[in-house]
Design an enzyme around this catalytic site. Sequence first.
Site, PDB file in Angstrom:
ATOM      1  N   TYR A 183       0.863  -1.185   0.000  1.00 36.95           N
ATOM      2  CA  TYR A 183       0.000   0.000   0.000  1.00 36.95           C
ATOM      3  C   TYR A 183       0.899   1.234   0.000  1.00 36.95           C
ATOM      4  CZ  TYR A 183      -4.420   2.443   0.640  1.00 36.95           C
ATOM      5  OH  TYR A 183      -5.504   3.248   0.472  1.00 36.95           O
ATOM      6  N   LYS A 239     -20.798 -19.998 -11.485  1.00 33.50           N
ATOM      7  CA  LYS A 239     -20.017 -19.815 -12.712  1.00 33.50           C
ATOM      8  C   LYS A 239     -18.617 -19.322 -12.378  1.00 33.50           C
ATOM      9  CE  LYS A 239     -20.421 -20.227 -17.151  1.00 33.50           C
ATOM     10  NZ  LYS A 239     -21.687 -20.156 -17.857  1.00 33.50           N
ATOM     11  N   GLU A 286     -24.098 -13.696 -18.944  1.00 30.02           N
ATOM     12  CA  GLU A 286     -24.758 -14.929 -18.508  1.00 30.02           C
ATOM     13  C   GLU A 286     -26.244 -14.686 -18.248  1.00 30.02           C
ATOM     14  OE1 GLU A 286     -24.145 -19.040 -17.481  1.00 30.02           O
ATOM     15  OE2 GLU A 286     -22.709 -17.558 -18.163  1.00 30.02           O
ATOM     16  N   ASP A 287     -27.073 -15.584 -18.761  1.00 26.39           N
ATOM     17  CA  ASP A 287     -28.494 -15.632 -18.395  1.00 26.39           C
ATOM     18  C   ASP A 287     -29.207 -14.295 -18.614  1.00 26.39           C
ATOM     19  OD1 ASP A 287     -28.054 -18.238 -17.729  1.00 26.39           O
ATOM     20  OD2 ASP A 287     -28.007 -17.920 -15.579  1.00 26.39           O
ATOM     21  N   ASN A 312     -21.402 -26.667 -20.829  1.00 24.44           N
ATOM     22  CA  ASN A 312     -20.606 -25.489 -21.188  1.00 24.44           C
ATOM     23  C   ASN A 312     -19.273 -25.409 -20.463  1.00 24.44           C
ATOM     24  OD1 ASN A 312     -23.008 -24.948 -22.492  1.00 24.44           O
ATOM     25  ND2 ASN A 312     -23.034 -22.795 -21.940  1.00 24.44           N
TER      26      ASN A 312
END
Length: 392
Positions: free
Chosen positions: A41, A96, A138-139, A319
Amino acid sequence: MTTDSHAHLDEDPAFALHRGGKLNVRSSVQVRDHDDLALAYTPGVARVCGAIADNSELVDTYTWKSGVVAVVTDGSAVLGLGDIGPEASLPVMEGKSLLFTEFAGINSVPIALSCREVDDIVETVARMAPSFGGINLEDISAPRCFEIEQRLRERLDIPVFHDDQHGTAIVALAALRNAARVTGRSLGDLRAVVSGAGASGIAVTKMLVAGGIGDIAVADSKGLIYAGRGGLTPAKDELAEISNKSGLTGSIETALAGADVFIGLSAGEVSEEIVATMADNAIICAMANPNPEVHPDVARKYASVVATGRSDFPNQINNVLAFPGVFKGALEVRAADITESMKMAAANALADLVGDDLAPDYIIPSSFDTRVVPAVAEAVAQQARAEGVARS
């Protein structure tokens, strides 16, 4: 109502597995002392930020961007569930993302959007794209999904891939190419009929046409799609121009008489009497879940090769055989796009893995075959380089 008040749901193992979600974000470096903190950081991070500001290409090397995919949905067309909205779709998007990580080692973030208009979705995804190496849509319901994907592909310089379309198409082409081979034919010898003209039905048809199938006709809820049929959407009108060379009209039952192949992508049941009218050595790919359009036990009475979308029968067209490897290959070469030829390369690589072990109950590799992702990724990366869309 508190989370603990839902504890009784954990009696179902599916709920128990999902408690707290299926994903975590874990750091890839350790912060053990002040020196580590100063590098990870402030002030060390400022040097990296400054370098990226001077040369934006460094973001792929010095952040996680090049290895992370956003899985984006609006929850409007979740497989088997329909329009359930963004919150209810989140377990699927988590799943997914989990598959990206488990199968391909790719980081992935599930994102469920509370907007539906095409312009809103495109603008939202485009604005958050700098954080990601790729976008997996997706979908999202048809026909909006076609325009959303096309506009994002044109606007962004990272891979954009609608898995419901192209993942399904890649695996279906690989399976059908091997199904033809195991029955002593080539793809060009086959006449196919597709049930369903949604996102997957249209994409599968386009890919099979590109792959050289003999003829293919598609049926929607109103019957067969053909050139000149009234009331077609632009996507279906385009489909009519490239399919159904025989000019068949009427019902899907009419088209199935004497057909070599049935591809189910609609969940519309096909009766045994109709299946019985198909040609000898028929091939049936009934991919609706959880109930295939033709039950495998019925299909086997009349077909030489049977495939489904289910994991409890042979020849699962899943898929997960495509998208992890496709993205892995595209990300490895920092591809600016996923082209049609890259998808075709993925399908060929997948089909070739079966090799000499080809059999009626083995036309496609298992989802757990560890050769799949490397083979697909390599084929996709090579094609990306050949087409000039690779940047490394």
